[in-house]
Scaffold this active site. Structure first.
Site, PDB file in Angstrom:
ATOM      1  N   HIS A   1     -17.136 -11.634 -42.466  1.00 13.11           N
ATOM      2  CA  HIS A   1     -17.079 -12.014 -41.049  1.00 13.11           C
ATOM      3  C   HIS A   1     -16.785 -13.508 -40.883  1.00 13.11           C
ATOM      4  CE1 HIS A   1     -18.763  -8.438 -38.649  1.00 13.11           C
ATOM      5  NE2 HIS A   1     -18.482  -8.001 -39.863  1.00 13.11           N
TER       6      HIS A   1
ATOM      7  N   ARG B   1     -21.302  -8.942 -46.198  1.00 10.21           N
ATOM      8  CA  ARG B   1     -20.703  -8.763 -44.874  1.00 10.21           C
ATOM      9  C   ARG B   1     -20.559 -10.108 -44.143  1.00 10.21           C
ATOM     10  NH1 ARG B   1     -23.105  -6.116 -39.792  1.00 10.21           N
ATOM     11  NH2 ARG B   1     -21.264  -5.509 -38.603  1.00 10.21           N
TER      12      ARG B   1
ATOM     13  N   ASN C   1     -20.824  -9.727 -33.946  1.00  5.82           N
ATOM     14  CA  ASN C   1     -21.653 -10.313 -35.009  1.00  5.82           C
ATOM     15  C   ASN C   1     -23.146 -10.115 -34.809  1.00  5.82           C
ATOM     16  OD1 ASN C   1     -19.613 -11.255 -36.690  1.00  5.82           O
ATOM     17  ND2 ASN C   1     -19.443 -13.223 -35.631  1.00  5.82           N
TER      18      ASN C   1
END
Length: 334
Positions: A74, A70, A101
């Site tokens: 991101h 992930r 985030n």
């Protein structure tokens, strides 16, 4: 007459040179300078060093796998794949501090930081944090039972990391197919790439507030999203009551949450996608055939996922003399 001919030839030659220069500049930007053997002479053991560190971290906690994968996604969708998500700010205004985030698990950051320290011990000042994150993302897929693939290298680390630049650049759990497709298209990723990358939700977890509207307040006519399998909806309500502790997290794949496989797509066919943005991949007729194909064919999914990951790894990269090679992944070089 001859003079005019010579002038015309010179003009054509100038144009040709200009075209060649433009082509060289375009190819030279970004992906043209990434290569699988980028460190073959400067740091030949980098992949083994990173793999060892990722394996060690994985032996301590499974969260290493979804957290690292992930983190890569991101990073790439904000400023490009340049390690900007790793920067820590004393003022709390770096990329990682943005609302989108805050749910990134610390184990992903720790994986990259530990790997960077080990690489620095062997090859100081050579390998970027961005490349280490790209390698680690591949390694966790393999550790979870997913496909092995080569990673293109040569990224440099970005020098911008601002929380204010994150909003609107990451997909939301409420997105429909058009919103998902257009966001990925901005990065040169096709709808097929987007569906394949969504398959990373075969791993990992989500906090209840990211999908609570689907089980408690979907619409005026139905509190529960009718595209949800009723038994799965009950299961989610039991795990996420209305006043649930906000730290509680739910597996995104309720069947094989610790294995990288195509069960995520089988879940979508069965009405067991956790987010609206998951389930819409099956309910929308434009993407349904791809989901059905991936649900039936692990090899089709794995092949598409590898292609999409390699394309994702080229998004917005800094190469050549752009950016820097950070000594510490959490801080810009002074």
């Amino acid at each position: 007459m001859e003079g005019k001919l010579e002038m015309r030839k010179m003009e054509e030659w100038r144009r040709l040179c200009l075209v060649v220069m433009v082509v060289v500049m375009v190819v030279g930007k970004g992906e043209g300078q990434l290569s699988e053997n980028f460190y073959s002479s400067s740091c030949p053991n980098v992949e083994g060093i990173v793999r060892q560190q990722v394996s060690t971290k994985f032996s301590q906690t499974f969260t290493t796998i979804p957290a690292t994968l992930r983190l890569f996604f991101h990073d790439c969708f904000v400023e490009g794949c340049d390690g900007s998500v790793l920067i820590q700010s004393a003022n709390g205004d770096a990329e990682k501090d943005s609302d989108d985030n805050l749910s990134l698990a610390g184990d992903g950051f720790d994986t990259v930081i530990k790997a960077k320290q080990a690489v620095e011990a062997a090859c100081p000042g050579i390998v970027s944090c961005a490349d280490i994150l790209a390698l680690a993302a591949r390694d966790v897929v393999v550790l979870a039972g997913g496909p092995a693939f080569s990673v293109e290298l040569g990224r440099r680390d970005g020098q911008i990391s601002q929380a204010s630049r994150v909003a609107g650049n990451l997909p939301e759990p409420s997105f429909d197919l058009d919103q998902l497709t257009s966001m990925f298209a901005k990065h040169g990723l096709s709808q097929l790439d987007m569906i394949a990358l969504s398959g990373a939700h075969t791993l990992g977890f989500s906090h209840c507030n990211r999908f609570a509207n689907r089980i408690y307040s979907f619409s005026s006519s139905s509190s529960v999203d009718p595209s949800l399998d009723p038994d799965y909806a009950q299961q989610l309500m039991a795990a996420c009551p209305r006043d649930v502790d906000p730290t509680i997290a739910i597996d995104m794949d309720p069947i094989t949450p610790r294995t990288f496989d195509n069960v995520y797509f089988q879940n979508l066919v069965a009405g067991k996608g956790l987010f609206t943005s998951d389930q819409v991949l099956f309910t929308d007729t434009a993407s349904q055939p791809t989901v059905t194909d991936f649900a039936n064919s692990p090899s089709d999914f794995n092949g598409a996922f590898v292609t999409a990951m390699r394309k994702l790894g080229r998004v917005g990269v800094k190469t050549g003399d752009q950016g820097e090679i950070r000594t510490d992944c959490t801080a810009f070089n002074s």
